[in-house]
Design an enzyme around this catalytic site. Structure first.
Site, PDB file in Angstrom:
ATOM      1  N   GLY A   1     145.752 143.875 -16.108  1.00  0.00           N
ATOM      2  CA  GLY A   1     146.740 144.506 -15.250  1.00  0.00           C
ATOM      3  C   GLY A   1     146.275 145.915 -14.951  1.00  0.00           C
ATOM      4  O   GLY A   1     145.119 146.126 -14.591  1.00  0.00           O
TER       5      GLY A   1
ATOM      6  N   SER B   1     139.963 142.021 -18.696  1.00  0.00           N
ATOM      7  CA  SER B   1     140.174 143.051 -17.685  1.00  0.00           C
ATOM      8  C   SER B   1     140.650 144.345 -18.354  1.00  0.00           C
ATOM      9  O   SER B   1     139.883 144.987 -19.066  1.00  0.00           O
ATOM     10  CB  SER B   1     141.151 142.541 -16.626  1.00  0.00           C
ATOM     11  OG  SER B   1     141.188 143.391 -15.511  1.00  0.00           O
ATOM     12  N   ALA B   2     141.897 144.758 -18.173  1.00  0.00           N
ATOM     13  CA  ALA B   2     142.381 145.972 -18.822  1.00  0.00           C
ATOM     14  C   ALA B   2     142.240 145.892 -20.338  1.00  0.00           C
ATOM     15  O   ALA B   2     141.982 146.905 -21.001  1.00  0.00           O
ATOM     16  CB  ALA B   2     143.841 146.222 -18.437  1.00  0.00           C
TER      17      ALA B   2
ATOM     18  N   HIS C   1     135.129 142.772 -13.919  1.00  0.00           N
ATOM     19  CA  HIS C   1     135.134 142.374 -12.503  1.00  0.00           C
ATOM     20  C   HIS C   1     133.946 142.982 -11.747  1.00  0.00           C
ATOM     21  O   HIS C   1     134.041 143.244 -10.552  1.00  0.00           O
ATOM     22  CB  HIS C   1     136.439 142.792 -11.809  1.00  0.00           C
ATOM     23  CG  HIS C   1     137.693 142.386 -12.525  1.00  0.00           C
ATOM     24  ND1 HIS C   1     138.099 141.074 -12.620  1.00  0.00           N
ATOM     25  CD2 HIS C   1     138.621 143.122 -13.188  1.00  0.00           C
ATOM     26  CE1 HIS C   1     139.238 141.030 -13.299  1.00  0.00           C
ATOM     27  NE2 HIS C   1     139.565 142.254 -13.656  1.00  0.00           N
TER      28      HIS C   1
ATOM     29  N   GLU D   1     132.649 138.418 -12.807  1.00  0.00           N
ATOM     30  CA  GLU D   1     133.667 137.394 -13.009  1.00  0.00           C
ATOM     31  C   GLU D   1     133.050 136.171 -13.697  1.00  0.00           C
ATOM     32  O   GLU D   1     131.914 135.783 -13.410  1.00  0.00           O
ATOM     33  CB  GLU D   1     134.271 136.968 -11.676  1.00  0.00           C
ATOM     34  CG  GLU D   1     134.862 138.122 -10.878  1.00  0.00           C
ATOM     35  CD  GLU D   1     136.061 138.766 -11.534  1.00  0.00           C
ATOM     36  OE1 GLU D   1     135.975 139.138 -12.721  1.00  0.00           O
ATOM     37  OE2 GLU D   1     137.086 138.908 -10.851  1.00  0.00           O
TER      38      GLU D   1
END
Length: 235
Positions: free
Chosen positions: A90, A123-124, A160, A195
Site C-alpha cells: 500500500g 511492496s510496502a 515493482h 514484478e
C-alpha cells in the site's frame, strides 16, 4: 532471521497465488501452532478490515490463520507473542507513520531480529524491512515522523522495479531515480525487484526468487546497475 520480501502481491493468478510456494517454505513446518499477525496499515483506500479478510483468505491454503494487528487490544503484547509477522503493501509512508506513532515499529524489529518471528512483506512491507524509507515508489501522503525503518536487511529495496518507459513520457525512469539515490548515498546499495520476484533471507543466506524476463538489478553507484540472476546470491 527468516524473511520473505516480495515485489508484488497480485498477478493474473490472483492475490499472492504466484508466491504461495515461497510462502509455504517461509512459513515452516509447524503452521498449526503459528501466531500469524498481519499489519494492514499500508492500506489507505482499502479498509484494514477488508485487507485482513483478503490476506486471511489468501494464506489459508498454506495453513496460516491470520489475525490483524489493528484488532488487538494489546498490540505490543501481540507482537511479542507472534511467530509470523506479515506486512502488506500500500502506501509505505502511511505504514511507517502508524507503526512509529504506536511504538510498534521498534517492537516488530526486536521480535524479528531475535528470531522470535518470521517476517513476510510485499511492496510496502518489503520497503519496511530496509534500513530507511528512501527507495519506495510511494507518494509521501503523510509525514512518516522519520525515515528509519526496520533494518532487517543491510541494503535498500525498490519493489515493482521496471525499466519500462512509455512513449511520450518525459520524466525520469526508475533506473535514473535509483542512480540518483546511489549517487547521493554512497555505500548504500539498492536491490531492484521486478514484478514476480522476491528475496528469501535465511540467516546469512540470500536467494532471489521468481521467473521473470526482467532480472533483478543491483545499484551501488550512479553508474548502470548490475544484473542479478535468480538463485543463491552473495552481495
Amino acid at each position: 532471521m527468516q524473511l520473505l520480501l516480495l515485489s508484488n502481491s497480485t498477478s493474473p493468478q490472483g492475490f499472492l497465488t504466484h508466491a504461495l510456494p515461497a510462502i509455504t517454505e517461509w512459513a515452516g513446518p509447524a503452521t498449526e501452532n503459528a501466531r500469524v499477525l498481519f499489519v494492514p496499515y499500508a492500506g489507505v483506500t482499502r479498509t484494514w478490515d477488508a485487507y485482513e479478510t483478503l490476506v486471511a483468505d489468501a494464506l489459508r491454503p498454506v495453513g496460516l490463520d491470520v489475525h490483524s494487528l489493528h484488532r488487538e487490544a494489546t498490540p505490543l503484547e501481540a507482537i511479542a507473542r507472534a511467530t509470523h509477522i506479515v506486512v502488506g503493501g500500500g502506501n509505505t509512508f502511511a505504514l511507517v507513520r502508524q507503526l512509529r506513532q504506536t511504538g510498534q515499529l521498534a517492537a516488530i524489529a526486536e521480535r524479528v531480529r531475535s528470531g522470535g518471528a518470521r517476517y513476510l512483506g510485499w511492496s510496502a512491507g518489503a520497503n519496511l524491512a530496509c534500513p530507511r524509507l528512501s527507495t519506495s515508489n510511494d507518494m509521501p501522503i503523510v509525514d512518516p515522523l522519520g525515515f528509519d525503518t526496520l533494518g532487517l536487511v543491510p541494503f535498500q529495496i525498490n519493489p515493482h522495479y521496471t525499466e519500462a518507459h512509455p512513449e511520450g513520457h518525459r520524466g525520469e525512469t526508475r533506473q535514473q531515480r535509483l542512480r540518483e539515490f546511489a549517487l547521493l548515498n554512497p555505500g548504500v546499495a539498492v536491490l531492484g525487484l521486478p514484478e514476480g520476484t522476491g528475496l528469501r533471507v535465511d540467516a546469512d543466506n540470500y536467494t532471489l526468487l521468481g521467473d521473470t524476463q526482467t532480472p533483478a538489478r543491483w545499484f551501488t553507484d550512479a553508474e548502470a546497475p548490475a544484473i542479478l540472476p535468480m538463485g543463491a546470491w552473495k552481495f
